[in-house]
Scaffold this motif. Structure first.
Motif, mmCIF file in Angstrom:
data_model
loop_
_atom_site.group_PDB
_atom_site.id
_atom_site.type_symbol
_atom_site.label_atom_id
_atom_site.label_comp_id
_atom_site.label_asym_id
_atom_site.label_seq_id
_atom_site.Cartn_x
_atom_site.Cartn_y
_atom_site.Cartn_z
ATOM 1 N N ASN A 1 10.423 44.958 39.073
ATOM 2 C CA ASN A 1 11.067 44.983 37.572
ATOM 3 C C ASN A 1 10.654 46.174 36.724
ATOM 4 O O ASN A 1 9.367 46.212 36.578
ATOM 5 N N LYS A 2 11.592 47.236 36.311
ATOM 6 C CA LYS A 2 11.072 48.371 35.685
ATOM 7 C C LYS A 2 10.568 48.091 34.306
ATOM 8 O O LYS A 2 9.444 48.519 33.961
ATOM 9 N N GLU A 3 11.128 47.356 33.600
ATOM 10 C CA GLU A 3 10.543 47.016 32.099
ATOM 11 C C GLU A 3 9.322 46.352 32.215
ATOM 12 O O GLU A 3 8.451 46.907 31.521
ATOM 13 N N GLN A 4 8.913 45.445 33.161
ATOM 14 C CA GLN A 4 7.399 44.711 33.359
ATOM 15 C C GLN A 4 6.557 45.972 33.966
ATOM 16 O O GLN A 4 5.593 45.950 33.253
ATOM 17 N N PHE A 5 7.037 46.719 34.872
ATOM 18 C CA PHE A 5 6.260 47.906 35.044
ATOM 19 C C PHE A 5 5.870 48.810 34.065
ATOM 20 O O PHE A 5 4.701 49.199 33.691
#
Length: 159
Positions: A39-43
């Motif tokens: 998950n890019k946003e979470q990262f």
């Protein structure tokens, strides 16, 4: 298969946009040739909490095979491409629990050979301390062992 390793001392936000082919220089065809793992946003949200000198570690895992050939070889073992990514990730982050590591990855097949980038935030998500990866001879030998192990296990090209 070959693995390269690099540490980044600056924010990697722009690098993530490049890896996911979100830059305006990338056309639609290139954007379609990306596998996203995680998950890019979470990262990015967790990465903003990082105050370490070294911000991230990036592993480039490159295969001799193109994506279709690689998938066919893995199918013999009942292993989808995504599972290979997570198997390599687990081997490279051995010694850390899944809750400690904030990671994001992408696979690309817009080149002659399939490859994926594993981006690991340098901040331990449980303790806030820096994760420890180094360019020591011992760690680089370990990376070579991972390359050989995966290549032999799945009959992949080995450099």
């Amino acid at each position: 298969m070959i693995i390269n390793f690099r540490a980044y001392k600056s924010s990697i936000r722009g690098r993530l946009a490049y890896l996911t082919r979100e830059w305006k220089e990338h056309d639609e065809e290139k954007r379609e040739k990306v596998d996203v793992f995680g998950n890019k946003e979470q990262f990015e949200a967790l990465h903003r909490l990082n105050t370490n000198k070294v911000k991230a570690f990036v592993f480039l895992v490159s295969f001799r095979e193109d994506r279709d050939t690689l998938q066919k070889k893995l199918a013999k073992y009942g292993k989808p491409l995504e599972r290979l990514y997570y198997e390599v990730l687990e081997l490279l982050t051995v010694g850390y629990g899944k809750d400690e590591v904030n990671v994001f990855g992408v696979g690309h097949w817009d080149t002659d050979n399939y490859h994926f980038h594993i981006t690991v935030d340098s901040r331990n998500q449980l303790t806030g301390t820096q994760l420890y990866f180094e360019r020591s001879k011992k760690f680089l030998e370990y990376i070579r062992t991972v390359e050989e192990y995966i290549s032999l296990k799945y009959g992949l090209g080995y450099n």
